[in-house]
Motif scaffolding. Structure first.
Motif, PDB file in Angstrom:
ATOM      1  N   GLY A 174       0.797  -1.211   0.000  1.00  0.00           N
ATOM      2  CA  GLY A 174       0.000   0.000   0.000  1.00  0.00           C
ATOM      3  C   GLY A 174       0.832   1.264   0.000  1.00  0.00           C
ATOM      4  N   THR A 175       0.341   2.276  -0.676  1.00  0.00           N
ATOM      5  CA  THR A 175       0.948   3.602  -0.646  1.00  0.00           C
ATOM      6  C   THR A 175       0.001   4.633  -0.048  1.00  0.00           C
ATOM      7  OG1 THR A 175       0.206   3.948  -2.928  1.00  0.00           O
ATOM      8  CG2 THR A 175       2.467   3.169  -2.604  1.00  0.00           C
ATOM      9  N   CYS A 176      -1.203   4.186   0.326  1.00  0.00           N
ATOM     10  CA  CYS A 176      -2.185   5.072   0.958  1.00  0.00           C
ATOM     11  C   CYS A 176      -3.014   4.252   1.943  1.00  0.00           C
ATOM     12  CB  CYS A 176      -3.085   5.711  -0.100  1.00  0.00           C
ATOM     13  SG  CYS A 176      -4.387   6.771   0.574  1.00  0.00           S
ATOM     14  N   TYR A 177      -3.131   4.755   3.163  1.00  0.00           N
ATOM     15  CA  TYR A 177      -3.964   4.111   4.173  1.00  0.00           C
ATOM     16  C   TYR A 177      -5.248   4.904   4.315  1.00  0.00           C
ATOM     17  CZ  TYR A 177      -5.657   2.534   8.717  1.00  0.00           C
ATOM     18  OH  TYR A 177      -6.437   2.048   9.748  1.00  0.00           O
ATOM     19  N   VAL A 178      -6.378   4.235   4.076  1.00  0.00           N
ATOM     20  CA  VAL A 178      -7.689   4.871   4.147  1.00  0.00           C
ATOM     21  C   VAL A 178      -8.355   4.465   5.451  1.00  0.00           C
ATOM     22  CG1 VAL A 178      -9.905   5.191   3.012  1.00  0.00           C
ATOM     23  CG2 VAL A 178      -7.877   4.714   1.637  1.00  0.00           C
ATOM     24  N   ASN A 179      -8.800   5.456   6.218  1.00  0.00           N
ATOM     25  CA  ASN A 179      -9.360   5.166   7.533  1.00  0.00           C
ATOM     26  C   ASN A 179     -10.689   5.882   7.721  1.00  0.00           C
ATOM     27  OD1 ASN A 179      -8.923   5.684  10.939  1.00  0.00           O
ATOM     28  ND2 ASN A 179      -8.701   3.665  10.050  1.00  0.00           N
ATOM     29  N   ALA A 180     -11.478   5.371   8.657  1.00  0.00           N
ATOM     30  CA  ALA A 180     -12.734   6.016   9.026  1.00  0.00           C
ATOM     31  C   ALA A 180     -12.443   7.348   9.720  1.00  0.00           C
ATOM     32  CB  ALA A 180     -13.544   5.094   9.934  1.00  0.00           C
ATOM     33  N   PRO A 181     -13.391   8.279   9.719  1.00  0.00           N
ATOM     34  CA  PRO A 181     -13.123   9.599  10.296  1.00  0.00           C
ATOM     35  C   PRO A 181     -12.806   9.564  11.788  1.00  0.00           C
ATOM     36  CG  PRO A 181     -15.465   9.350   9.744  1.00  0.00           C
ATOM     37  CD  PRO A 181     -14.746   8.211   9.115  1.00  0.00           C
ATOM     38  N   GLY A 182     -13.318   8.556  12.491  1.00  0.00           N
ATOM     39  CA  GLY A 182     -13.058   8.479  13.928  1.00  0.00           C
ATOM     40  C   GLY A 182     -11.634   8.143  14.290  1.00  0.00           C
ATOM     41  N   GLY A 183     -10.808   7.791  13.303  1.00  0.00           N
ATOM     42  CA  GLY A 183      -9.434   7.393  13.592  1.00  0.00           C
ATOM     43  C   GLY A 183      -8.429   8.524  13.608  1.00  0.00           C
ATOM     44  N   ARG A 184      -8.885   9.751  13.422  1.00  0.00           N
ATOM     45  CA  ARG A 184      -7.933  10.869  13.321  1.00  0.00           C
ATOM     46  C   ARG A 184      -7.044  11.008  14.555  1.00  0.00           C
ATOM     47  NH1 ARG A 184      -8.488  14.354   9.124  1.00  0.00           N
ATOM     48  NH2 ARG A 184     -10.367  14.128   7.826  1.00  0.00           N
ATOM     49  N   ALA A 185      -7.600  10.744  15.724  1.00  0.00           N
ATOM     50  CA  ALA A 185      -6.825  10.915  16.955  1.00  0.00           C
ATOM     51  C   ALA A 185      -5.838   9.777  17.188  1.00  0.00           C
ATOM     52  CB  ALA A 185      -7.771  11.035  18.147  1.00  0.00           C
ATOM     53  N   LEU A 186      -5.926   8.725  16.407  1.00  0.00           N
ATOM     54  CA  LEU A 186      -5.119   7.535  16.650  1.00  0.00           C
ATOM     55  C   LEU A 186      -3.807   7.522  15.872  1.00  0.00           C
ATOM     56  CD1 LEU A 186      -7.932   4.822  16.461  1.00  0.00           C
ATOM     57  CD2 LEU A 186      -7.012   5.933  18.510  1.00  0.00           C
ATOM     58  N   TYR A 187      -3.715   8.315  14.816  1.00  0.00           N
ATOM     59  CA  TYR A 187      -2.596   8.161  13.896  1.00  0.00           C
ATOM     60  C   TYR A 187      -1.844   9.468  13.681  1.00  0.00           C
ATOM     61  CZ  TYR A 187      -5.120   3.855  12.928  1.00  0.00           C
ATOM     62  OH  TYR A 187      -5.759   2.662  13.054  1.00  0.00           O
ATOM     63  N   ASP A 188      -0.524   9.332  13.513  1.00  0.00           N
ATOM     64  CA  ASP A 188       0.369  10.465  13.270  1.00  0.00           C
ATOM     65  C   ASP A 188       0.756  10.461  11.791  1.00  0.00           C
ATOM     66  OD1 ASP A 188       2.313  12.388  13.196  1.00  0.00           O
ATOM     67  OD2 ASP A 188       3.773  11.272  14.394  1.00  0.00           O
ATOM     68  N   PRO A 189       0.326  11.459  11.024  1.00  0.00           N
ATOM     69  CA  PRO A 189       0.661  11.473   9.603  1.00  0.00           C
ATOM     70  C   PRO A 189       2.156  11.362   9.333  1.00  0.00           C
ATOM     71  CG  PRO A 189      -0.989  13.149  10.084  1.00  0.00           C
ATOM     72  CD  PRO A 189      -0.524  12.599  11.405  1.00  0.00           C
ATOM     73  N   ALA A 190       2.981  11.930  10.217  1.00  0.00           N
ATOM     74  CA  ALA A 190       4.427  11.881  10.012  1.00  0.00           C
ATOM     75  C   ALA A 190       4.948  10.452  10.083  1.00  0.00           C
ATOM     76  CB  ALA A 190       5.133  12.754  11.044  1.00  0.00           C
ATOM     77  N   ARG A 191       4.357   9.635  10.946  1.00  0.00           N
ATOM     78  CA  ARG A 191       4.791   8.227  11.065  1.00  0.00           C
ATOM     79  C   ARG A 191       4.484   7.483   9.777  1.00  0.00           C
ATOM     80  NH1 ARG A 191       6.504   4.171  10.535  1.00  0.00           N
ATOM     81  NH2 ARG A 191       6.557   2.300  11.856  1.00  0.00           N
ATOM     82  N   PHE A 192       3.334   7.733   9.192  1.00  0.00           N
ATOM     83  CA  PHE A 192       2.979   7.086   7.935  1.00  0.00           C
ATOM     84  C   PHE A 192       3.835   7.620   6.794  1.00  0.00           C
ATOM     85  CE2 PHE A 192      -0.567   5.901  10.501  1.00  0.00           C
ATOM     86  CZ  PHE A 192      -1.063   4.733   9.948  1.00  0.00           C
ATOM     87  N   ALA A 193       4.063   8.931   6.771  1.00  0.00           N
ATOM     88  CA  ALA A 193       4.879   9.521   5.712  1.00  0.00           C
ATOM     89  C   ALA A 193       6.294   8.955   5.729  1.00  0.00           C
ATOM     90  CB  ALA A 193       4.902  11.040   5.869  1.00  0.00           C
ATOM     91  N   ALA A 194       6.815   8.714   6.930  1.00  0.00           N
ATOM     92  CA  ALA A 194       8.160   8.145   7.038  1.00  0.00           C
ATOM     93  C   ALA A 194       8.231   6.750   6.438  1.00  0.00           C
ATOM     94  CB  ALA A 194       8.590   8.111   8.507  1.00  0.00           C
ATOM     95  N   ALA A 195       7.102   6.057   6.404  1.00  0.00           N
ATOM     96  CA  ALA A 195       7.042   4.723   5.812  1.00  0.00           C
ATOM     97  C   ALA A 195       6.624   4.768   4.347  1.00  0.00           C
ATOM     98  CB  ALA A 195       6.067   3.854   6.607  1.00  0.00           C
ATOM     99  N   GLY A 196       6.477   5.980   3.792  1.00  0.00           N
ATOM    100  CA  GLY A 196       6.088   6.110   2.401  1.00  0.00           C
ATOM    101  C   GLY A 196       4.608   5.876   2.153  1.00  0.00           C
ATOM    102  N   VAL A 197       3.791   6.117   3.182  1.00  0.00           N
ATOM    103  CA  VAL A 197       2.352   5.862   3.086  1.00  0.00           C
ATOM    104  C   VAL A 197       1.589   7.158   3.347  1.00  0.00           C
ATOM    105  CG1 VAL A 197       0.399   4.581   4.043  1.00  0.00           C
ATOM    106  CG2 VAL A 197       2.636   3.476   3.860  1.00  0.00           C
ATOM    107  N   ALA A 198       0.726   7.524   2.429  1.00  0.00           N
ATOM    108  CA  ALA A 198      -0.154   8.675   2.643  1.00  0.00           C
ATOM    109  C   ALA A 198      -1.283   8.263   3.580  1.00  0.00           C
ATOM    110  CB  ALA A 198      -0.717   9.164   1.314  1.00  0.00           C
ATOM    111  N   LEU A 199      -1.734   9.188   4.413  1.00  0.00           N
ATOM    112  CA  LEU A 199      -2.796   8.926   5.377  1.00  0.00           C
ATOM    113  C   LEU A 199      -4.024   9.720   4.965  1.00  0.00           C
ATOM    114  CD1 LEU A 199      -3.629   7.599   8.068  1.00  0.00           C
ATOM    115  CD2 LEU A 199      -2.681   9.593   9.243  1.00  0.00           C
ATOM    116  N   ARG A 200      -5.144   9.020   4.702  1.00  0.00           N
ATOM    117  CA  ARG A 200      -6.365   9.668   4.263  1.00  0.00           C
ATOM    118  C   ARG A 200      -7.529   9.239   5.159  1.00  0.00           C
ATOM    119  NH1 ARG A 200      -2.979  12.004   2.028  1.00  0.00           N
ATOM    120  NH2 ARG A 200      -2.676  12.340  -0.211  1.00  0.00           N
ATOM    121  N   PHE A 201      -8.433  10.171   5.457  1.00  0.00           N
ATOM    122  CA  PHE A 201      -9.605   9.866   6.272  1.00  0.00           C
ATOM    123  C   PHE A 201     -10.870  10.171   5.472  1.00  0.00           C
ATOM    124  CE2 PHE A 201      -7.633   8.968  10.258  1.00  0.00           C
ATOM    125  CZ  PHE A 201      -6.440   9.668  10.231  1.00  0.00           C
ATOM    126  N   LEU A 202     -11.838   9.300   5.618  1.00  0.00           N
ATOM    127  CA  LEU A 202     -13.138   9.561   5.025  1.00  0.00           C
ATOM    128  C   LEU A 202     -13.827  10.680   5.795  1.00  0.00           C
ATOM    129  CD1 LEU A 202     -14.417   5.903   4.537  1.00  0.00           C
ATOM    130  CD2 LEU A 202     -13.477   7.417   2.784  1.00  0.00           C
TER     131      LEU A 202
END
Length: 233
Positions: A174-202
């Motif tokens: 994967g190059t993009c992680y798609v998550n439900a809107p309630g997950g915003r408080a759980l994830y750090d975009p910088a951590r995903f970016a460091a792994a080469g993964v874009a973080l997107r929320f519905l």
């Protein structure tokens, strides 16, 4: 917005969604199947006893909402979702508890007949039942991501939280992680970016079907599909 912002000639992001399996949840949940190329059923985490894995909300006879709950057998507090078993009479109890939903008597389509059969006889393995129902609804809605269980993946020991998710997305290419809107408080975009993964929320779901189970027996499947697809961006 969920849409890509890449250049015109760059390849489309490979989108991965990772979510606990829910028992016929609201229509907004199925937006993850519509938005992702791969949907990973997160079944190797602790079973949430007050969550939506084994229960869904349906309209109450006098107005408001009530819970329709699958009867699960007693298990240790730290039991994983994949290890949970349904009670031997869970089908009969579920049908008795759904008596206030007369729409479940409709069996005029293949989807309704198959869902009714699953509810009447869910078997003993909770995760297997949930996966079957999710797959069947996705097929009816013509949502076609690859679906697999997180317990089928070999992951490093000790990964938790977002590190577990990043590893799952990585294994799925994967190059993009798609998550439900309630997950915003759980994830750090910088951590995903460091792994080469874009973080997107519905966006928050504001569609017509907060109670999907009765809707599947009363509404046209194309109407439900249009509602789900229209609530992604």
């Amino acid at each position: 917005m969920l849409g890509d912002t890449r250049g015109e000639y760059e390849p489309r992001a490979r989108r991965v969604a990772v979510m606990q399996p829910y028992f016929l949840p609201y229509a907004g949940y199925f937006r993850l199947f519509a938005a992702a190329d791969v949907f990973v059923i997160l079944d190797d985490v602790q079973f949430p006893r007050r969550g939506r894995v084994h229960r869904c909300q349906v309209p109450a006879p006098g107005g408001g909402e009530r819970w329709l709950t699958l009867a699960v057998q007693k298990a240790p507090r730290d039991a994983l979702i994949r290890d949970m078993q349904l009670a031997p009479d869970s089908g009969a109890r579920l049908m008795a508890n759904s008596a206030g939903l007369p729409a479940l008597d409709r069996t005029d389509t293949a989807l309704r007949r198959e869902l009714r059969a699953l509810i009447e006889d869910p078997g003993r393995d909770l995760t297997a039942f949930l996966e079957r129902t999710l797959r069947r609804v996705c097929a009816g809605l013509r949502l076609t991501p690859e679906i697999l269980r997180s317990s089928a993946l070999t992951k490093p020991e000790g990964l938790t939280g977002q590190d577990r998710i990043v590893e799952i997305v990585r294994q799925m290419g994967g190059t993009c992680y798609v998550n439900a809107p309630g997950g915003r408080a759980l994830y750090d975009p910088a951590r995903f970016a460091a792994a080469g993964v874009a973080l997107r929320f519905l966006p928050p779901y504001r569609g017509r079907f907060p109670h999907l189970l009765p809707a599947l027996f009363t509404d046209d499947i194309e109407t439900i599909r249009a509602d789900i697809l229209g609530q992604i961006d």
